[in-house]
Design a protein around this motif. Structure first.
Motif, PDB file in Angstrom:
ATOM      1  N   GLY A 149       0.824  -1.198   0.000  1.00 43.18           N
ATOM      2  CA  GLY A 149       0.000   0.000   0.000  1.00 43.18           C
ATOM      3  C   GLY A 149       0.855   1.243   0.000  1.00 43.18           C
ATOM      4  O   GLY A 149       2.073   1.191   0.187  1.00 43.18           O
ATOM      5  N   THR A 200       0.225  -1.689   6.178  1.00 44.68           N
ATOM      6  CA  THR A 200      -1.236  -1.696   6.283  1.00 44.68           C
ATOM      7  C   THR A 200      -1.713  -2.299   7.601  1.00 44.68           C
ATOM      8  O   THR A 200      -2.643  -1.789   8.221  1.00 44.68           O
ATOM      9  N   HIS A 214     -10.395   5.878   7.656  1.00 43.00           N
ATOM     10  CA  HIS A 214      -9.375   5.115   6.917  1.00 43.00           C
ATOM     11  C   HIS A 214      -9.238   3.710   7.501  1.00 43.00           C
ATOM     12  O   HIS A 214      -9.204   2.708   6.767  1.00 43.00           O
ATOM     13  N   THR A 226      -8.374  -2.846  -3.879  1.00 42.78           N
ATOM     14  CA  THR A 226      -7.353  -1.805  -4.001  1.00 42.78           C
ATOM     15  C   THR A 226      -7.045  -1.541  -5.467  1.00 42.78           C
ATOM     16  O   THR A 226      -7.304  -2.371  -6.326  1.00 42.78           O
ATOM     17  N   VAL A 244      -4.158   2.281  -3.383  1.00 46.31           N
ATOM     18  CA  VAL A 244      -5.192   2.813  -2.502  1.00 46.31           C
ATOM     19  C   VAL A 244      -6.423   1.929  -2.550  1.00 46.31           C
ATOM     20  O   VAL A 244      -6.610   1.140  -3.479  1.00 46.31           O
ATOM     21  N   THR A 250     -11.744   7.080  -7.367  1.00 45.27           N
ATOM     22  CA  THR A 250     -10.957   6.193  -8.220  1.00 45.27           C
ATOM     23  C   THR A 250     -11.774   5.532  -9.325  1.00 45.27           C
ATOM     24  O   THR A 250     -11.200   4.897 -10.209  1.00 45.27           O
ATOM     25  N   THR A 283      -1.428  13.396  -2.107  1.00 49.21           N
ATOM     26  CA  THR A 283      -0.975  12.173  -1.454  1.00 49.21           C
ATOM     27  C   THR A 283      -1.275  12.178   0.042  1.00 49.21           C
ATOM     28  O   THR A 283      -0.801  11.311   0.776  1.00 49.21           O
ATOM     29  N   SER A 285      -3.357  11.290   3.170  1.00 49.00           N
ATOM     30  CA  SER A 285      -4.369  10.313   3.571  1.00 49.00           C
ATOM     31  C   SER A 285      -5.129  10.868   4.769  1.00 49.00           C
ATOM     32  O   SER A 285      -4.652  11.783   5.446  1.00 49.00           O
ATOM     33  N   ALA A 298      -6.750   9.894  -0.421  1.00 53.30           N
ATOM     34  CA  ALA A 298      -6.031   8.665  -0.750  1.00 53.30           C
ATOM     35  C   ALA A 298      -6.101   7.696   0.429  1.00 53.30           C
ATOM     36  O   ALA A 298      -5.491   7.930   1.470  1.00 53.30           O
ATOM     37  N   PHE A 300      -4.709   4.856   1.454  1.00 52.89           N
ATOM     38  CA  PHE A 300      -3.589   3.952   1.213  1.00 52.89           C
ATOM     39  C   PHE A 300      -3.814   2.613   1.911  1.00 52.89           C
ATOM     40  O   PHE A 300      -4.146   2.554   3.094  1.00 52.89           O
TER      41      PHE A 300
END
Length: 338
Positions: A149, A200, A214, A226, A244, A250, A283, A285, A298, A300
């Motif tokens: 990730g 992760t 998250h 992902t 992600v 996405t 970028t 999160s 994001a 991740f």
């Protein structure tokens, strides 16, 4: 400590178990790093593009929580040179013993750390980069597979990449990407690794600074949920792929995951952190300190998210990995005819 889990990386870094916590920027702050190190693994502060003052504050907080060894993660190639130099100066002045670098190899950054008596562990995604890092003076290599990730520098799976890097260098190698259990630790060791790095799995812990949104998405995600894409590019060099969890943002990238973000992309603020705007496709999160439309940031996570079903204390994660590894090793021994 069981002899079967003691490897050269334990001797190098001073930890009890060959398990490293990834230096996830924003997520890996003092509470997480200290908890991981105190549990016998190796914690790491994710200090990418943080101010020197913030870095010194976090180092002091880790030391207030534990007397065990820990590292600091910086990314020379993705940080403004002036800021990076200030970050490194802060780490060296604080007596940090281990620095973890990532992305392109910057020999001068390795040399500066080594000249001050600091160990350097370098994460790479290619065999050539591992060779370059060793030649520049790195003490150990983290071989990151494409399953990982966050930012992903290669395109080869851990199962294939790890043994190639082990064969290419003479320094200890750790596996990263797809590792979150004791069975995977044993698998990495069977491929020649001296341990594993987990990201992760430690993101979804009580001590992680990731926002609950998250963490919950990691828990809910399957391995197929992902996406590997370079769409989340603001704040990093262009064409820097990440992995992600899929979300409404996405959806437009599923058919064309790479080469999407144009240079003249207009930044759209969708969240904020203590007065700082956080932009769509950055970028950043979701962190505990943020407010706004965090589901669009994001998220991740590696493909190993399919094995994570709850948040729990970091120490419990470390102990489970160790216990599972010992069981797996015992089961393997029993399967071999004597």
């Amino acid at each position: 400590m069981p002899h079967t889990l003691h490897t050269s990386i334990c001797d190098l870094l001073g930890c009890r178990y060959p398990i490293l916590q990834s230096g996830m920027g924003g997520v890996a702050r003092s509470e997480l790093a200290a908890a991981v190190s105190e549990a016998g693994a190796f914690g790491c502060l994710g200090m990418v593009r943080e101010t020197p003052a913030k870095i010194l504050e976090q180092i002091d907080e880790v030391r207030a929580r534990t007397d065990k060894p820990f590292g600091v993660n910086l990314i020379p190639a993705a940080t403004d040179p002036e800021l990076f130099n200030a970050e490194l100066d802060a780490c060296l002045s604080a007596g940090v013993e281990t620095l973890v670098y990532f992305w392109d190899i910057v020999p001068d950054a390795i040399k500066r750390a080594k000249d001050h008596g600091c160990r350097v562990v370098h994460q790479v995604g290619h065999v050539d980069a591992a060779v370059q890092a060793e030649a520049a003076g790195a003490d150990a290599i983290i071989a990151q597979g494409v399953e990982a990730g966050g930012h992903v520098h290669g395109s080869v799976s851990s199962l294939v990449l790890l043994p190639q890097i082990v064969d290419a260098v003479s320094i200890p190698v750790l596996g990263s990407g797809g590792f979150a259990s004791g069975r995977s630790l044993v698998a990495a060791m069977s491929l020649g690794a001296q341990g594993i790095q987990c990201g992760t799995r430690f993101l979804a812990t009580d001590e992680s600074f990731a926002h609950d949104i998250h963490k919950q998405r990691v828990i809910e995600a399957a391995a197929t949920d992902t996406l590997h894409t370079d769409a989340f590019a603001i704040n990093w060099p262009p064409h820097s792929p990440v992995r992600v969890i899929k979300n409404e943002v996405t959806e437009r990238f599923v058919e064309r995951p790479f080469g999407y973000l144009p240079e003249d992309f207009e930044r759209e603020p969708i969240a904020e952190e203590e007065g700082r705007p956080v932009y769509l496709l950055s970028t950043d999160s979701p962190l505990k300190s943020m407010t706004g439309d965090l589901e669009k940031l994001a998220l991740f996570a590696g493909q190993v998210s399919g094995l994570i079903h709850s948040t729990e204390p970091a120490a419990k994660v470390v102990q489970r990995i160790v216990d599972e590894a010992l069981v797996a090793l015992n089961e393997l021994a029993n399967r071999i005819p004597r």
